[in-house]
Scaffold this motif. Structure first.
Motif, PDB file in Angstrom:
ATOM      1  N   THR A 168       0.831  -1.195   0.000  1.00 31.24           N
ATOM      2  CA  THR A 168       0.000   0.000   0.000  1.00 31.24           C
ATOM      3  C   THR A 168       0.866   1.245   0.000  1.00 31.24           C
ATOM      4  O   THR A 168       1.948   1.282   0.592  1.00 31.24           O
ATOM      5  CB  THR A 168      -0.930   0.005   1.229  1.00 31.24           C
ATOM      6  OG1 THR A 168      -1.789   1.157   1.148  1.00 31.24           O
ATOM      7  CG2 THR A 168      -0.158   0.054   2.528  1.00 31.24           C
ATOM      8  N   GLY A 169       0.399   2.269  -0.707  1.00 37.05           N
ATOM      9  CA  GLY A 169       1.115   3.534  -0.736  1.00 37.05           C
ATOM     10  C   GLY A 169       2.229   3.619  -1.754  1.00 37.05           C
ATOM     11  O   GLY A 169       3.021   4.564  -1.724  1.00 37.05           O
ATOM     12  N   LYS A 184      -0.038   3.285  -6.927  1.00 33.14           N
ATOM     13  CA  LYS A 184      -0.750   2.551  -7.978  1.00 33.14           C
ATOM     14  C   LYS A 184      -1.720   3.458  -8.743  1.00 33.14           C
ATOM     15  O   LYS A 184      -1.840   3.359  -9.963  1.00 33.14           O
ATOM     16  CB  LYS A 184      -1.493   1.359  -7.378  1.00 33.14           C
ATOM     17  CG  LYS A 184      -0.599   0.354  -6.655  1.00 33.14           C
ATOM     18  CD  LYS A 184      -1.415  -0.824  -6.152  1.00 33.14           C
ATOM     19  CE  LYS A 184      -0.627  -1.691  -5.197  1.00 33.14           C
ATOM     20  NZ  LYS A 184      -0.485  -1.051  -3.858  1.00 33.14           N
ATOM     21  N   ASP A 243     -12.348   3.418  -5.701  1.00 37.87           N
ATOM     22  CA  ASP A 243     -11.715   2.737  -4.571  1.00 37.87           C
ATOM     23  C   ASP A 243     -12.750   1.792  -3.968  1.00 37.87           C
ATOM     24  O   ASP A 243     -13.670   2.214  -3.276  1.00 37.87           O
ATOM     25  CB  ASP A 243     -11.243   3.754  -3.531  1.00 37.87           C
ATOM     26  CG  ASP A 243     -10.461   3.102  -2.396  1.00 37.87           C
ATOM     27  OD1 ASP A 243     -10.459   1.855  -2.303  1.00 37.87           O
ATOM     28  OD2 ASP A 243      -9.870   3.842  -1.581  1.00 37.87           O
ATOM     29  N   SER A 302     -12.555  -0.269  -1.632  1.00 38.35           N
ATOM     30  CA  SER A 302     -12.534  -0.428  -0.173  1.00 38.35           C
ATOM     31  C   SER A 302     -13.463   0.555   0.520  1.00 38.35           C
ATOM     32  O   SER A 302     -13.776   0.401   1.695  1.00 38.35           O
ATOM     33  CB  SER A 302     -11.113  -0.254   0.359  1.00 38.35           C
ATOM     34  OG  SER A 302     -10.669   1.082   0.194  1.00 38.35           O
ATOM     35  N   ASP A 332      -9.321   0.209  -7.615  1.00 43.20           N
ATOM     36  CA  ASP A 332      -8.358   0.020  -6.531  1.00 43.20           C
ATOM     37  C   ASP A 332      -8.926  -0.944  -5.504  1.00 43.20           C
ATOM     38  O   ASP A 332     -10.135  -0.977  -5.277  1.00 43.20           O
ATOM     39  CB  ASP A 332      -8.053   1.370  -5.876  1.00 43.20           C
ATOM     40  CG  ASP A 332      -6.747   1.347  -5.104  1.00 43.20           C
ATOM     41  OD1 ASP A 332      -6.031   0.327  -5.170  1.00 43.20           O
ATOM     42  OD2 ASP A 332      -6.439   2.354  -4.438  1.00 43.20           O
ATOM     43  N   GLU A 333      -8.044  -1.730  -4.893  1.00 38.32           N
ATOM     44  CA  GLU A 333      -8.437  -2.743  -3.902  1.00 38.32           C
ATOM     45  C   GLU A 333      -9.461  -3.716  -4.499  1.00 38.32           C
ATOM     46  O   GLU A 333     -10.536  -3.947  -3.945  1.00 38.32           O
ATOM     47  CB  GLU A 333      -8.990  -2.079  -2.634  1.00 38.32           C
ATOM     48  CG  GLU A 333      -8.046  -1.103  -1.968  1.00 38.32           C
ATOM     49  CD  GLU A 333      -6.760  -1.754  -1.460  1.00 38.32           C
ATOM     50  OE1 GLU A 333      -6.691  -2.991  -1.419  1.00 38.32           O
ATOM     51  OE2 GLU A 333      -5.827  -1.014  -1.122  1.00 38.32           O
ATOM     52  N   THR A 373      -4.137  -4.053  -6.156  1.00 35.15           N
ATOM     53  CA  THR A 373      -4.349  -4.664  -4.841  1.00 35.15           C
ATOM     54  C   THR A 373      -3.000  -4.871  -4.167  1.00 35.15           C
ATOM     55  O   THR A 373      -1.970  -5.005  -4.836  1.00 35.15           O
ATOM     56  CB  THR A 373      -5.079  -6.016  -4.964  1.00 35.15           C
ATOM     57  OG1 THR A 373      -5.298  -6.554  -3.657  1.00 35.15           O
ATOM     58  CG2 THR A 373      -4.279  -7.008  -5.787  1.00 35.15           C
ATOM     59  N   ASN A 374      -3.028  -4.880  -2.841  1.00 37.22           N
ATOM     60  CA  ASN A 374      -1.822  -5.265  -2.094  1.00 37.22           C
ATOM     61  C   ASN A 374      -1.979  -6.670  -1.518  1.00 37.22           C
ATOM     62  O   ASN A 374      -1.154  -7.110  -0.734  1.00 37.22           O
ATOM     63  CB  ASN A 374      -1.528  -4.261  -0.969  1.00 37.22           C
ATOM     64  CG  ASN A 374      -2.675  -4.150   0.021  1.00 37.22           C
ATOM     65  OD1 ASN A 374      -3.683  -4.843  -0.103  1.00 37.22           O
ATOM     66  ND2 ASN A 374      -2.531  -3.281   0.996  1.00 37.22           N
ATOM     67  N   GLU A 375      -3.057  -7.354  -1.940  1.00 37.12           N
ATOM     68  CA  GLU A 375      -3.303  -8.721  -1.493  1.00 37.12           C
ATOM     69  C   GLU A 375      -2.713  -9.731  -2.479  1.00 37.12           C
ATOM     70  O   GLU A 375      -2.421  -9.408  -3.631  1.00 37.12           O
ATOM     71  CB  GLU A 375      -4.805  -8.969  -1.360  1.00 37.12           C
ATOM     72  CG  GLU A 375      -5.500  -8.117  -0.320  1.00 37.12           C
ATOM     73  CD  GLU A 375      -6.962  -8.512  -0.195  1.00 37.12           C
ATOM     74  OE1 GLU A 375      -7.252  -9.447   0.557  1.00 37.12           O
ATOM     75  OE2 GLU A 375      -7.805  -7.886  -0.866  1.00 37.12           O
ATOM     76  N   SER A 379       8.482  -1.260  -3.049  1.00 34.51           N
ATOM     77  CA  SER A 379       8.325  -0.407  -1.871  1.00 34.51           C
ATOM     78  C   SER A 379       9.351   0.720  -1.935  1.00 34.51           C
ATOM     79  O   SER A 379      10.350   0.644  -2.661  1.00 34.51           O
ATOM     80  CB  SER A 379       8.537  -1.224  -0.596  1.00 34.51           C
ATOM     81  OG  SER A 379       9.891  -1.652  -0.511  1.00 34.51           O
ATOM     82  N   ARG A 390       3.053   7.311  -0.063  1.00 27.39           N
ATOM     83  CA  ARG A 390       1.994   8.089   0.601  1.00 27.39           C
ATOM     84  C   ARG A 390       2.528   8.726   1.883  1.00 27.39           C
ATOM     85  O   ARG A 390       2.252   9.880   2.175  1.00 27.39           O
ATOM     86  CB  ARG A 390       0.798   7.182   0.900  1.00 27.39           C
ATOM     87  CG  ARG A 390      -0.413   7.939   1.471  1.00 27.39           C
ATOM     88  CD  ARG A 390      -1.600   7.015   1.687  1.00 27.39           C
ATOM     89  NE  ARG A 390      -2.087   6.489   0.439  1.00 27.39           N
ATOM     90  CZ  ARG A 390      -2.179   5.193   0.154  1.00 27.39           C
ATOM     91  NH1 ARG A 390      -1.788   4.293   1.050  1.00 27.39           N
ATOM     92  NH2 ARG A 390      -2.641   4.769  -1.000  1.00 27.39           N
TER      93      ARG A 390
END
Length: 249
Positions: free
Chosen positions: A23-24, A27, A49, A51, A92-93, A133-135, A164, A245
């Protein structure tokens, strides 16, 4: 450079683009400024988004609805797919998609048409889809919470993993300059810069951020913000769990 080159190739194709990474890591910015901008599409860039959307309203927001399709539906509603037709839709997400929305998304990707909730009419849509996604979506497929057929339709073999900030040490100086210059362009700081120019009788409108151990030569009309090497060492030593972020804040 490697990531930008790969994105420029994927942007021109018709297949969806999957952005992975912590995340951050930017994206949304990547989707807008690299995929959409380089796809040469004339339509809008629409970002959603997932989420932040209640699951019971997710399908209506994405695919649209007609009056009376659900409680509280008081008029026809254009969904995100229709709004982005001819352009780019960024989801997103994407792991937050409800099962019903996953099924409908698969249908849109297969048929190139969308049917609003409560309607029978199919509407053609031409959307460049970017999901993020960060999943671990492959793990979500294995545990049954994400559809395997949708996962394969999203073209996971061409997924792009954004690094990262901790992995981007070589970019730290350029990112510092970019973030500071962006901050100084905001209205609440422009007055401060203008006061500084007036106090020191500086003309021009340029601001430059420089990381160096030496004071640079005077540049007419340019305000130079100097960050010593020690500052860069401290920035590089931080783990930055919030990535870009956190850095931009």
């Amino acid at each position: 450079r490697r990531i930008r080159h790969r994105l420029s190739v994927l942007a021109r194709g018709r297949l969806p683009v999957v952005l992975l990474g912590p995340t951050g890591t930017g994206k949304s910015l990547i989707a807008r400024h690299f995929v959409h901008a380089r796809s040469e599409r004339r339509g809008d860039f629409v970002a959603v988004d997932l989420s932040t959307l209640p699951r019971e309203l997710m399908a209506a927001h994405l695919f649209g609805s007609v009056k009376g399709a659900y409680t509280g539906s008081v008029g026809d509603r254009v969904g995100a797919f229709e709004a982005a037709s001819g352009g780019t839709l960024f989801l997103d997400e994407v792991g937050n998609l409800s099962h019903d929305a996953q099924k409908m998304l698969l249908s849109v990707l297969q048929e190139g048409t969308v049917t609003r909730l409560g309607d029978l009419r199919e509407r053609s849509v031409d959307v460049k889809l970017v999901v993020a996604t960060n999943e671990d979506l492959a793990e979500r497929v294995r545990d049954g919470s994400f559809r395997a057929d949708l996962y394969m339709r999203l073209n996971p073999a061409a997924a792009v993993v954004l690094p990262s900030l901790e992995e981007r040490q070589v970019d730290m100086e350029a990112l510092l300059a970019f973030c500071v210059e962006q901050a100084l362009a905001r209205p609440y700081l422009q007055g401060m810069v203008a006061d500084y120019r007036e106090r020191h009788a500086l003309g021009g409108d340029r601001v430059r951020v420089l990381a160096s151990t030496a004071v640079p030569d005077e540049q007419g009309g340019t305000v130079v913000l100097l960050f010593p090497e020690r500052t860069l060492r401290l920035l590089r030593a931080h783990s930055w769990p919030g990535n870009l972020r956190e850095f931009a804040m």
